[in-house]
Each structure stands twice: as C-alpha cells, then as structure tokens.
Write an enzyme that holds these catalytic residues in place. Structure first.
Site, PDB file in Angstrom:
ATOM      1  N   HIS A 228      -3.514  -5.972   1.860  1.00  0.00           N
ATOM      2  CA  HIS A 228      -3.442  -6.153   3.315  1.00  0.00           C
ATOM      3  C   HIS A 228      -4.005  -7.409   3.707  1.00  0.00           C
ATOM      4  CE1 HIS A 228      -2.259  -1.769   3.969  1.00  0.00           C
ATOM      5  NE2 HIS A 228      -3.624  -1.656   3.020  1.00  0.00           N
TER       6      HIS A 228
ATOM      7  N   CYS B   7       0.817  -1.172   0.068  1.00  0.00           N
ATOM      8  CA  CYS B   7      -0.037  -0.049   0.032  1.00  0.00           C
ATOM      9  C   CYS B   7       0.910   1.158  -0.087  1.00  0.00           C
ATOM     10  CB  CYS B   7      -1.132  -0.074   1.111  1.00  0.00           C
ATOM     11  SG  CYS B   7      -2.283   1.255   0.819  1.00  0.00           S
TER      12      CYS B   7
END
Length: 236
Positions: free
Chosen positions: A189, A93
């Site tokens: 994630h 990310c």
C-alpha cells in the site's frame, strides 16, 4: 491516444491510500499528452476487461473482501482472458489474494479465487505491518504493508520481488507479490505508485505497447517521489 483505466470495487476495496495509484497513472499519462477514460466497476456491473488498458484493484477490510469475492467470480473467464491478452492489472492486498487460487479466512471460510496467480492465501492471527522495501527487476520498490493473510506461491509462480525490509507474502520465504503476464499482485500500500515512479511507468509502457504505441516515454521530474520513498524507507 485515449487509454482506459478501470477501477475494481473502489467502494469496498480502497484502503491505505490505494486510490493514489489511479491518480498517479492518470497524471503521468496526462503530463505526456495522453487522454484518460476512467471507468468504475462495482458489484453487479457488467464489464469487458479485455477492452481496458490498465485495471487497478485495491485492498479493504475483511467484510469488503467477503462482499466482492462472490461478485468477482462472475468475471472469472473474462479476467483470465484479459490477462492472457496482456491487459495490465495491478492488484493490491485484498484483491491480490482473490486473484490467486483461493483465500481461506482465519475462521476457515474458503473464498474461491480467479487463478490469475498460482498462489493460495490463508488468514492468520499474525499481523504483518510496517514499511516494506523490495528488490525487483525494475529496481527498488517502497511501500507499506498491513495484512494478516499469508500468501504462498506455488512452484513456477514468479514473485514481484525479494524482501529486503518487512514481511512480504508470508513473513518467512522472502518473496513479495506475484507476476502473471502483465498482471502484478502485491501487498504494498502506501500508496505504491506515487513513491515508485519507475514502476508506474513500467505499467504505462506495457499498456501502450499492447496498443501498438512504442514511443519512448518523455522523462518526468520525480525528485519529490524519490524523496517520499527515501523517507518511508527510514521509518519502521
């Protein structure tokens, strides 16, 4: 053999369970008899990334990303050298975005990247959130994404995989993540590696191969990890 795992900016870039990636790497190595040296790299620290075996960096809130972006530029030359020498990087990310060429925030502020990935990210008002599934060279990957940045890979830049469920890099072109040598960037994630043991072992094998250890990894029981992945796949 002792392997070094470096963790980039855990104080500012550790959200949505990202620390679980480090724990997974440590445990899967320890269960096979390897020793681990865990090293933290925070703002202002000096570190030679060419001496690490695996480097992990996670995601964070926008304010955390702004804080680490400037400090990361101090390491630009050394990180690119480590990438060329085959050090394994896993960037999730926020740090995936900063390992590209640049990140432009939703208010137009431009943050320079490291250029490990030939990609650019632009902040948007759209939130891409939910469980995500990819098809990759290492099989299916399952994770959770929550980002407003839209990443575009430039021509010739390899993606980590193709999206079969979810948004991926930008919600439109079907690509997710990026690969450069042994460096992997992704929006997954969840955290990623506990639910994807084959990919975790791929990172480990690459790190061991770089050290000259060509031993086949001893198989582990991954039934619980597979069950977790299947449950995540069934959720929105």
């Amino acid at each position: 053999m002792e392997l070094k795992i470096a963790h980039l900016y855990p104080q500012n870039m550790n959200i949505y369970g990202d620390w679980g990636n480090v724990v997974t790497l440590e445990k899967r190595l320890e269960w096979r008899g390897y020793k681990i040296k865990y090293e933290v790299v925070e703002i202002g620290d000096e570190y030679d990334f060419t001496q690490a075996d695996i480097v992990f960096g996670g995601g964070g809130q926008d304010k955390g990303q702004l804080i680490v972006a400037e400090d990361l530029q101090r390491h630009r030359k050394n990180i690119n050298k480590a990438n060329k020498e085959g050090v394994v990087f896993l960037l999730v990310c926020g740090l995936y975005q900063l390992f590209g060429n640049k990140f432009t925030t939703s208010i137009g502020e431009e943050l320079p990247g490291l250029g490990v990935f030939d990609a650019e990210t632009v902040g948007s008002e759209d939130r891409m959130i939910g469980n995500i599934v990819l098809q990759t060279s290492w099989g299916e990957l399952v994770g959770f994404e929550n980002h407003s940045g839209k990443t575009i890979l430039n021509s010739g830049q390899s993606a980590l995989g193709r999206v079969t469920k979810g948004y991926g890099n930008n919600g439109s072109d079907g690509f997710e993540g990026a690969i450069s040598n042994n460096s992997f960037g992704t929006y997954l994630h969840g955290s990623l590696l506990p639910k994807n043991p084959k990919f975790a072992d791929e990172l480990i094998k690459r790190a061991l191969t770089r050290r000259g250890d060509l031993t086949n990894l001893e198989p582990l029981s991954d039934s619980l990890a597979v069950k977790a992945a299947n449950i995540a796949k069934s959720r929105p």
